[in-house]
Design a protein around this motif. Structure first.
Motif, mmCIF file in Angstrom:
data_model
loop_
_atom_site.group_PDB
_atom_site.id
_atom_site.type_symbol
_atom_site.label_atom_id
_atom_site.label_comp_id
_atom_site.label_asym_id
_atom_site.label_seq_id
_atom_site.Cartn_x
_atom_site.Cartn_y
_atom_site.Cartn_z
ATOM 1 N N UNK A 50 0.810 -1.213 0.000
ATOM 2 C CA UNK A 50 0.000 0.000 0.000
ATOM 3 C C UNK A 50 0.847 1.269 0.000
ATOM 4 N N UNK A 51 2.171 1.112 0.065
ATOM 5 C CA UNK A 51 3.037 2.280 0.267
ATOM 6 C C UNK A 51 3.181 3.156 -0.966
ATOM 7 N N UNK A 52 3.691 4.364 -0.713
ATOM 8 C CA UNK A 52 4.023 5.249 -1.838
ATOM 9 C C UNK A 52 5.289 4.724 -2.487
ATOM 10 N N UNK A 53 5.372 4.852 -3.797
ATOM 11 C CA UNK A 53 6.512 4.247 -4.493
ATOM 12 C C UNK A 53 7.793 5.044 -4.357
ATOM 13 N N UNK A 54 7.703 6.354 -4.195
ATOM 14 C CA UNK A 54 8.917 7.170 -4.122
ATOM 15 C C UNK A 54 8.782 8.195 -3.013
ATOM 16 N N UNK A 55 9.914 8.632 -2.475
ATOM 17 C CA UNK A 55 9.856 9.754 -1.558
ATOM 18 C C UNK A 55 10.094 11.043 -2.362
#
Ligand code: SF4
Ligand code: ZN
Length: 377
Positions: free
Chosen positions: A362-367
């Motif tokens: 579920x995480x964001x792919x990039x910071x």
């Protein structure tokens, strides 16, 4: 008869998904890149602090040779492995002897070192990859020089006659096997490893029978796996393989050029692991792994960078340093007082990964800044 179509296909021969996504090893560009390397010089030679098998601190030389590369990679290859970028398929025995001489030259015959790691981007003792006379030369010479030797191998290449050969010419050396995951489904579908856990267990038995040391590499967060699953699985694998290994090295995924993982990453379908996950794994497994003699090393290659294990960007340096210190001290106190706002984001991602039906996470792919990210995918 009408030709089959739709789900039945159009009659053309089936191809494995692997062949659709594999790195382009035989394009003009790839060949030109490989041939640009000097076959007489090793890829890299460097000296770092290490520990001898009995735990005493020492200096170790790492020699990465420009070999013909891993036979498994040429046939198929692991999804994350970019070693093929550094090899030449036309390297001769003479070239390897020259590279070895150059490595000794650069280090003044491994002056000040008690250990040497000889890495060939594949299996050291695989005869198609490296000529037997060269293998024998390196084994004998490092033994005569009183150096502890570490070489790498695939599990199914650890054939009894080869291990006897190793034990004869360099008794007690370490064989490092990239097991990556202690789970057959993950080995097959996430990593494309080319051998099973059963083959690895057999290799371990045979190594031990020959009094050779066993080093095991595990990978943290293979592709097609959420952060939460990676944390749970790798913690479990670590506890399971530690009793069978003299040393376990957990390698958090770093994205190597032109691999399948690289494609996923560029397509925004994969984020390397969080550094917080590595700390959580260490804390969960510390007690159980401490019961065994095996050494546990967590080394985040490219830690803090976008293509390596990373956090938010502001806490990375401190967190990487604490993880590196733990690999030496084995003391959980190294993580005391490490805090950052991004820890709550990481925690929420792990919780969601483990309770929502989203196998890829579920995480964001990039910071980073969302607008910048959209401009430069
Ligand atoms: S990880 Fe090891 S076995 Fe897999 S392709 Fe790379 S060198 Fe070969
Ligand atoms: Zn942070």
């Amino acid at each position: 008869m009408a030709q089959a179509c739709g789900m039945l296909g159009d009659g053309s021969p089936a191809v494995k998904i692997h062949h659709l996504v594999k790195a382009p090893e035989n394009t003009a560009e790839s060949i030109a890149r490989r041939e640009s390397w000097d076959a007489k010089k090793p890829a890299t030679v460097y000296v770092t602090p290490e520990r001898m098998p009995d735990g005493t601190p020492c200096q170790a030389a790492t020699v990465i040779l420009r070999s013909r590369g891993c036979a498994w990679w040429w046939k198929s290859g692991c999804t994350f492995c970019g070693y093929f970028n550094d090899v030449r398929d036309d390297v001769t025995a003479d070239d390897l002897f020259d590279q070895w001489a150059e490595a000794k030259n650069q280090t003044n015959d491994f002056e000040g070192c008690s250990m040497v790691k000889v890495y060939t981007s594949g299996t050291f003792f695989e005869d198609q990859e490296n000529p037997v006379e060269w293998q024998e030369h390196v084994l004998k010479e490092t033994h005569e020089m009183g150096l502890h030797l570490v070489v790498e191998a695939q599990a199914h290449m650890c054939k009894p006659e080869k291990l006897e050969f190793l034990a004869k010419h360099h008794p007690g050396c370490t064989v490092a096997i990239g097991l990556e995951a202690y789970d057959d489904a993950v080995l097959r579908f996430h990593i494309n490893k080319g051998f099973s856990t059963k083959t690895w267990r057999k290799a371990v038995e045979d190594l031990q029978r020959n009094n050779l040391r066993v080093k095991t590499y595990l990978i943290f967060k293979p592709p097609f796996m959420s952060e939460g699953d990676a944390l749970n699985h790798t913690s479990k694998w670590l506890v399971e393989v530690a009793p069978l290994s003299d040393e376990v090295s957990i390698n958090p995924m770093n994205i190597q050029n032109r691999t399948i993982v690289d494609r996923l990453f560029r397509n925004r379908e994969y984020r390397p692991p969080w550094l917080w996950s590595l700390i959580e794994m260490i804390q969960r497994t510390h007690e159980e792994t401490a019961e065994h003699d095996s050494r546990i090393i967590v080394h985040p290659t490219a830690g803090g960078k976008i293509r390596g294990a990373h956090n938010c960007g502001s806490c990375d340096k401190h967190v990487v340093a604490a993880i590196e210190r733990y690999s030496v001290s084995r003391n959980l106190a190294e993580f005391k007082g490490l805090e950052c706002e991004c820890k709550a984001i990481w925690r929420a991602e792990i919780d969601s990964d483990l309770c929502l039906p989203t196998p890829l996470g579920t995480g964001r792919d990039r910071r980073g800044n969302r607008v910048d990210l959209m401009r430069a995918p």
